[in-house]
Design a protein around this motif. Structure first.
Motif, short mmCIF file in Angstrom:
data_model
loop_
_atom_site.label_atom_id
_atom_site.label_comp_id
_atom_site.label_asym_id
_atom_site.label_seq_id
_atom_site.Cartn_x
_atom_site.Cartn_y
_atom_site.Cartn_z
N ARG A 1 0.82 -1.22 0.00
CA ARG A 1 0.00 0.00 0.00
C ARG A 1 0.85 1.27 0.00
O ARG A 1 0.35 2.36 -0.31
CB ARG A 1 -0.94 0.00 1.20
N TRP A 2 2.15 1.13 0.35
CA TRP A 2 3.03 2.28 0.33
C TRP A 2 3.72 2.47 -1.02
O TRP A 2 4.43 3.46 -1.22
CB TRP A 2 4.10 2.14 1.43
N ALA A 3 3.50 1.52 -1.93
CA ALA A 3 4.16 1.62 -3.24
C ALA A 3 3.73 2.88 -3.99
O ALA A 3 4.51 3.44 -4.76
CB ALA A 3 3.84 0.38 -4.08
N LEU A 4 2.50 3.33 -3.75
CA LEU A 4 2.04 4.54 -4.43
C LEU A 4 2.84 5.77 -4.03
O LEU A 4 3.00 6.69 -4.83
CB LEU A 4 0.55 4.77 -4.14
N LEU A 5 3.35 5.80 -2.79
CA LEU A 5 4.17 6.94 -2.38
C LEU A 5 5.47 6.98 -3.18
O LEU A 5 5.89 8.05 -3.65
CB LEU A 5 4.47 6.84 -0.88
N ALA A 6 6.10 5.81 -3.33
CA ALA A 6 7.33 5.76 -4.13
C ALA A 6 7.03 6.07 -5.59
O ALA A 6 7.81 6.76 -6.26
CB ALA A 6 7.97 4.38 -3.99
N LEU A 7 5.88 5.60 -6.08
CA LEU A 7 5.50 5.89 -7.46
C LEU A 7 5.27 7.38 -7.65
O LEU A 7 5.72 7.97 -8.65
CB LEU A 7 4.23 5.11 -7.82
N ALA A 8 4.57 8.02 -6.71
CA ALA A 8 4.36 9.46 -6.80
C ALA A 8 5.68 10.21 -6.76
O ALA A 8 5.88 11.19 -7.49
CB ALA A 8 3.45 9.92 -5.66
N GLY A 9 6.60 9.74 -5.91
CA GLY A 9 7.92 10.36 -5.86
C GLY A 9 8.66 10.22 -7.18
O GLY A 9 9.34 11.16 -7.63
N ALA A 10 8.52 9.05 -7.81
CA ALA A 10 9.19 8.83 -9.10
C ALA A 10 8.67 9.79 -10.16
O ALA A 10 9.46 10.41 -10.90
CB ALA A 10 8.97 7.38 -9.55
N TYR A 11 7.36 9.98 -10.22
CA TYR A 11 6.81 10.85 -11.25
C TYR A 11 7.02 12.32 -10.90
O TYR A 11 7.19 13.15 -11.80
CB TYR A 11 5.33 10.53 -11.47
N GLY A 12 7.04 12.64 -9.61
CA GLY A 12 7.36 14.00 -9.24
C GLY A 12 8.79 14.38 -9.62
O GLY A 12 9.04 15.47 -10.15
N TRP A 13 9.72 13.45 -9.40
CA TRP A 13 11.11 13.71 -9.76
C TRP A 13 11.27 13.77 -11.28
O TRP A 13 12.01 14.58 -11.82
CB TRP A 13 12.02 12.63 -9.18
N ALA A 14 10.55 12.86 -11.96
CA ALA A 14 10.61 12.88 -13.43
C ALA A 14 10.08 14.19 -13.98
O ALA A 14 10.61 14.74 -14.96
CB ALA A 14 9.79 11.71 -13.99
N TRP A 15 9.03 14.73 -13.37
CA TRP A 15 8.49 16.02 -13.79
C TRP A 15 9.53 17.12 -13.58
O TRP A 15 9.77 17.96 -14.45
CB TRP A 15 7.21 16.32 -13.00
N ALA A 16 10.17 17.10 -12.41
CA ALA A 16 11.19 18.11 -12.11
C ALA A 16 12.36 18.03 -13.09
O ALA A 16 12.97 19.06 -13.43
CB ALA A 16 11.68 17.95 -10.68
N ASP A 17 12.67 16.82 -13.55
CA ASP A 17 13.78 16.62 -14.48
C ASP A 17 13.39 16.80 -15.94
O ASP A 17 14.23 16.66 -16.83
CB ASP A 17 14.37 15.21 -14.30
N GLY A 18 12.11 17.05 -16.20
CA GLY A 18 11.65 17.23 -17.56
C GLY A 18 11.35 15.94 -18.29
O GLY A 18 11.13 15.95 -19.51
N ALA A 19 11.31 14.80 -17.57
CA ALA A 19 11.01 13.52 -18.21
C ALA A 19 9.51 13.27 -18.32
O ALA A 19 9.09 12.33 -19.01
CB ALA A 19 11.67 12.37 -17.43
N VAL A 20 8.71 14.09 -17.66
CA VAL A 20 7.25 13.99 -17.71
C VAL A 20 6.69 15.38 -17.91
O VAL A 20 7.07 16.32 -17.20
CB VAL A 20 6.69 13.37 -16.41
N LEU B 1 0.12 13.69 -16.47
CA LEU B 1 -0.57 13.47 -15.20
C LEU B 1 -2.04 13.13 -15.42
O LEU B 1 -2.71 12.63 -14.51
CB LEU B 1 -0.44 14.71 -14.31
N ALA B 2 -2.56 13.41 -16.61
CA ALA B 2 -3.96 13.06 -16.90
C ALA B 2 -4.16 11.56 -16.91
O ALA B 2 -5.24 11.07 -16.54
CB ALA B 2 -4.37 13.66 -18.24
N TRP B 3 -3.14 10.81 -17.32
CA TRP B 3 -3.33 9.37 -17.48
C TRP B 3 -3.40 8.65 -16.14
O TRP B 3 -4.30 7.81 -15.96
CB TRP B 3 -2.24 8.81 -18.40
N PRO B 4 -2.54 8.93 -15.17
CA PRO B 4 -2.77 8.34 -13.84
C PRO B 4 -4.10 8.77 -13.23
O PRO B 4 -4.75 7.98 -12.53
CB PRO B 4 -1.58 8.86 -13.01
N ALA B 5 -4.52 10.02 -13.50
CA ALA B 5 -5.81 10.47 -12.98
C ALA B 5 -6.95 9.63 -13.56
O ALA B 5 -7.90 9.25 -12.84
CB ALA B 5 -6.02 11.95 -13.29
#
Length: 282
Positions: A24-43, A48-52
Motif C-alpha cells: 500500500r506504500w508503493a504509491l508513495l514511491a510511485l508518486a515520488g518517481a513521477y514528481g522527480w521525473a516532472w522536475a527533471d523534464g522527463a514527464v 498526469l492526466a493518465w494516472p488520474a
C-alpha cells in the motif's frame, strides 16, 4: 550504471508491490518517481492526466459500483492499458539506456528504454484488483514457476531454433545488468499483470461456472499475448502465444509471482544464450 532518481524510485515502487506489508506504500514511491521525473523534464504536465484516469477507472470497478459503472471502468482501463503499452499517450520522455546495436553477429539491432508509461498498468492491476500474487508458500510459487520456465525454454526456444528465428549465441554484454533489472522489476511485471493478473483472472471469474472456463481464460490470454507480438511476424506471435500458455499455467498454480519468474527466466535464457532479439534474416 547509476540510475536517475526518478527511475530508481520507480524500481523501488515496483519492488514494493510484492511484500504485502509494503504494497500500500508503493504509491508513495510511485508518486515520488513521477514528481522527480516532472522536475527533471522527463514527464510533461499532460502525462498526469493518465494516472488520474486510471484512478477514475479504479473507482468505477469497485465491487460496490453498479454494473454499468464497472463495465465503463474496465473499458477505460483497457483503452489506457493498450495506449500505455504502445507508448501512444503524450507526455512521457522515456530514458534510452541501451543504444540500438546488434548484441551478437547476425542479430537485429537492439535498444532499450526505461519506460515511465507502461509500468502504470502493473500498479493499477495489483492495487485496484488485487490478483493472486503468489501461492500459499514459497514452494507453491517456485514449483509452478520452474516447471513453466522449463517448458517454455524447451518448447519456445527449441522451436525458435528450428524456425531459424534465433541461433546459439552465448553472451553477457555490458548492458546485461540494466537489461536484467528492467526486465525483472518493470517489463515482466507489467506484461504479466495485464495478460495474466487482469485478462486471465477476469475471464476466469466470468467463466468460473463453466467446466472449460479456466482453460479458456488461459488460452484467450495467451493468444492475445501472442498477438501483441505482431511486430515480429507470425513466428514471433506463435512463440509468444506458446510462452503465454506456460505463463498462464504458472499463474493458475502459483500466482502472479510464478508467472513473472517464468517469464523472466525465459527472457534471460533468450538474452544470454541465443540471438537477441532475433536474427536479422530468417
Amino acid at each position: 550504471m547509476p540510475f536517475p532518481p526518478a527511475w530508481s524510485l520507480l524500481f523501488l515502487a515496483a519492488a514494493m508491490l510484492w511484500p504485502p506489508a509494503t504494497r500500500r506504500w508503493a504509491l508513495l514511491a510511485l508518486a515520488g518517481a513521477y514528481g522527480w521525473a516532472w522536475a527533471d523534464g522527463a514527464v510533461d504536465p499532460i502525462a498526469l492526466a493518465w494516472p488520474a484516469l486510471l484512478v477514475l477507472a479504479a473507482a468505477l470497478v469497485r465491487p460496490a459500483s453498479p454494473p454499468t459503472a464497472r463495465a465503463a471502468g474496465h473499458a477505460l482501463f483497457l483503452a489506457l492499458a493498450a495506449l500505455l503499452f504502445l507508448h501512444l499517450l503524450p507526455g512521457f520522455h522515456n530514458l534510452l539506456v541501451i543504444d540500438p546495436a546488434p548484441l551478437s553477429p547476425g542479430a537485429v539491432p537492439f535498444g532499450m528504454y526505461l519506460n515511465l508509461d507502461k509500468p502504470l498498468v502493473a500498479f493499477w492491476v495489483v492495487l485496484a484488483l488485487a490478483p493472486p500474487m503468489a501461492g500459499p508458500d514459497a514452494r507453491a510459487t517456485l514449483r509452478p514457476a520452474a516447471l513453466a520456465w522449463a517448458a517454455a525454454v524447451a518448447v519456445c526456444l527449441g522451436l525458435a531454433l528450428a524456425l531459424g528465428v534465433v541461433g546459439w549465441a552465448p553472451k553477457w554484454p555490458a548492458a546485461g545488468p540494466i537489461w536484467l533489472i528492467n526486465n525483472a522489476l518493470l517489463v515482466t511485471l507489467a506484461e504479466e499483470a495485464l495478460f495474466r493478473g487482469y485478462l486471465q483472472q477476469q475471464l476466469s471469474v466470468r467463466w468460473r461456472g463453466r467446466p472449460w472456463g479456466a482453460w479458456a481464460a488461459l488460452g484467450v490470454a495467451a493468444a492475445l499475448f501472442g498477438l501483441a507480438h505482431y511486430a515480429g511476424g507470425w513466428q514471433w506471435m506463435l512463440l509468444a502465444g506458446l510462452a503465454g500458455a506456460a505463463y498462464g499455467m504458472a499463474y493458475r498454480h502459483g500466482g502472479l509471482a510464478a508467472a513473472v519468474l517464468a517469464h523472466l527466466g525465459l527472457n534471460a535464457a533468450h538474452f544470454a544464450l541465443f540471438t537477441y532479439p532475433m536474427r536479422a534474416a530468417f
